[in-house]
Design an enzyme around this catalytic site. Structure first.
Site, PDB file in Angstrom:
ATOM      1  NE  ARG A 138      -3.951   0.617   1.684  1.00 20.01           N
ATOM      2  CZ  ARG A 138      -5.202   0.656   2.144  1.00 20.01           C
ATOM      3  NH1 ARG A 138      -5.484   1.330   3.233  1.00 20.01           N
ATOM      4  NH2 ARG A 138      -6.162   0.011   1.515  1.00 20.01           N
TER       5      ARG A 138
ATOM      6  CG  HIS B   4      -8.088   0.099  -3.548  1.00 19.14           C
ATOM      7  ND1 HIS B   4      -7.341  -1.011  -3.212  1.00 19.14           N
ATOM      8  CD2 HIS B   4      -8.800   0.428  -2.423  1.00 19.14           C
ATOM      9  CE1 HIS B   4      -7.581  -1.326  -1.942  1.00 19.14           C
ATOM     10  NE2 HIS B   4      -8.456  -0.478  -1.456  1.00 19.14           N
TER      11      HIS B   4
ATOM     12  CD  GLN C 276     -12.817  -1.851  -2.001  1.00 16.38           C
ATOM     13  OE1 GLN C 276     -12.093  -1.813  -1.027  1.00 16.38           O
ATOM     14  NE2 GLN C 276     -14.049  -2.354  -1.939  1.00 16.38           N
TER      15      GLN C 276
ATOM     16  CG  ASP D 137     -13.556   6.118  -1.907  1.00  9.66           C
ATOM     17  OD1 ASP D 137     -13.600   5.930  -0.670  1.00  9.66           O
ATOM     18  OD2 ASP D 137     -12.478   6.142  -2.540  1.00  9.66           O
TER      19      ASP D 137
ATOM     20  CB  CYS E  79     -14.138   1.047  -1.185  1.00 13.59           C
ATOM     21  SG  CYS E  79     -13.626   2.746  -0.913  1.00 13.59           S
TER      22      CYS E  79
ATOM     23  NE  ARG F 163     -10.143  -5.402  -0.595  1.00 15.75           N
ATOM     24  CZ  ARG F 163      -9.371  -4.422  -0.103  1.00 15.75           C
ATOM     25  NH1 ARG F 163      -9.922  -3.349   0.408  1.00 15.75           N
ATOM     26  NH2 ARG F 163      -8.050  -4.496  -0.162  1.00 15.75           N
TER      27      ARG F 163
HETATM   28  N1   CP Z   1     -11.311  -0.392   1.446  1.00 13.84           N
HETATM   29  C1   CP Z   1     -10.088  -0.433   1.984  1.00 13.84           C
HETATM   30  O1   CP Z   1      -9.074  -0.604   1.302  1.00 13.84           O
HETATM   31  O2   CP Z   1     -10.067  -0.277   3.341  1.00 13.84           O
HETATM   32  P1   CP Z   1      -8.793  -0.127   4.267  1.00 13.84           P
HETATM   33  O3   CP Z   1      -8.199   1.220   4.005  1.00 13.84           O
HETATM   34  O4   CP Z   1      -9.317  -0.275   5.652  1.00 13.84           O
HETATM   35  O5   CP Z   1      -7.811  -1.213   3.919  1.00 13.84           O
HETATM   36  N1  NVA Z   2      -9.945   6.646  -1.920  1.00 21.98           N
HETATM   37  C1  NVA Z   2      -9.657   6.164  -0.585  1.00 21.98           C
HETATM   38  C2  NVA Z   2      -9.838   4.685  -0.523  1.00 21.98           C
HETATM   39  C3  NVA Z   2      -9.627   4.073   0.823  1.00 21.98           C
HETATM   40  C4  NVA Z   2      -9.766   2.593   0.825  1.00 21.98           C
HETATM   41  C5  NVA Z   2      -8.242   6.560  -0.190  1.00 21.98           C
HETATM   42  O1  NVA Z   2      -7.345   6.482  -1.037  1.00 21.98           O
HETATM   43  O2  NVA Z   2      -8.051   6.962   0.946  1.00 21.98           O
END
Ligand code: CP
Ligand code: NVA
Length: 304
Positions: free
Chosen positions: A102, A129, A132, A223, A263, A291
């Site tokens: 990440r 992502h 997701q 989102d 998400c 997920r």
């Molecule tokens: N949707 C998602 O990726 O959640 P987290 O940020 O909790 O991993």
């Molecule tokens: N768009 C959001 C998604 C979180 C899972 C972010 O990047 O924070």
């Protein structure tokens, strides 16, 4: 399929196979059948940003498949003291069978993938992502029976919106991205999505009026307006996104059987109301559960 999944495009060829496997994994888990196809395998998970779903679903998913996952934050790694991402990739590749990352920047994701000799899976970056979206598609298939649907995304043209735009045509779904001016998806992503929609004969378009956009929607997706890294713009964004909240009034404009997706994490009362999130159309917690099943399907493809 490439060995890395840092974009939903990386699974273009076998997206349906991953979803099939994911569905099978879910059924087996519910029936108490264990599948140990990643026995003795290890997954390194590097998190530059916080996570609830991604971390836990990968970690538990690996355990269920008989393997092991390691949570690594940059401050625990020499990465935090200046070791390069390329060297980190080369070293981790000597120990583990896959790396989940990440990242703040997509460039770092690419650099990690280019220097790793084991599969790299994106757990989100500023561009996409993909994991997701695998879970989202599994959820849509479960609730709607297939992908002959119209998905309307309301909100920020961000990483999640990008992966949906690229993924929707591949599964044969129509999509509208409804965003305020200034928060549209990136041009290169949208261009690619239009190309894919021509290839797969689906419809894709941009919109900026939520109430009109959701007419006839089978799926409404939203989102956060303030993604991780955008915190400095909180006040401005809250103003710019006025009228883009997914609330009952908006959901009432869509198909009676519409499902509402997010998400997560959600900012209740900001981009979505609690009434909708906890209401009869919402599938957000099934989505979160999926997920894990989707990623088990993906890891079996990549690392099995
Ligand atoms: N949707 C998602 O990726 O959640 P987290 O940020 O909790 O991993
Ligand atoms: N768009 C959001 C998604 C979180 C899972 C972010 O990047 O924070």
């Amino acid at each position: 399929m490439t060995d890395n999944v840092i974009s939903i495009l990386d699974v273009e060829k076998n997206l349906k196979e991953i979803l099939r496997r994911a569905g099978e994994m879910k059924k087996k888990q519910k029936n108490g059948e264990s599948v140990r196809s990643l026995k003795d395998k290890s997954l390194a998970m590097i998190f530059e940003k916080p996570s609830t779903r991604t971390r836990i679903s990968f970690e538990v998913g690996m355990t269920q498949l008989g393997g092991h996952a390691l949570y690594l934050s940059p401050k625990d790694l020499q990465l935090g003291r200046g070791e390069t991402i390329a060297d980190t990739a080369k070293v981790l590749s000597r120990y583990v069978d896959g790396i989940m990352y990440r990242a703040f920047e997509h460039e770092m994701m690419v650099e990690l993938a280019e220097n790793s000799s084991v599969p790299v899976i994106s757990g989100l970056d500023d561009k996409e992502h993909p994991c997701q979206i695998l879970a989202d598609f599994l959820t849509i298939r479960e609730f709607k029976g297939g992908f002959d649907q119209k998905l309307v995304y309301i909100g920020d043209g961000n990483n999640v919106c990008h992966s949906l735009l690229l993924g929707a045509p591949i599964v044969g779904m129509d999509m509208i991205a409804c965003t305020p001016e200034g928060y549209r998806p990136d041009d290169d992503i949208y261009k690619k999505a239009v190309e894919l929609s021509e290839k797969y004969d689906t419809e894709i378009s941009l919109h900026d009026k939520p109430k009109e956009a959701v007419k006839g929607a089978d799926v409404i997706y939203t989102d956060v307006w303030i993604s991780m890294g955008d915190e400095d713009e909180e006040e401005k964004r809250k103003k710019d996104f006025e009228g883009y909240q997914v609330n009952k009034e908006l959901v009432d404009q869509a198909d009676d059987e519409v499902i509402v997706m997010h998400c997560l994490p959600a900012h209740r009362g900001v981009e979505i109301t609690s009434e909708v999130m906890d209401g009869p159309h919402s599938v957000v917690f099934d989505q979160a559960e999926n997920r894990m099943h989707a990623q088990k399907g993906l890891m079996m493809e990549l690392m099995g």
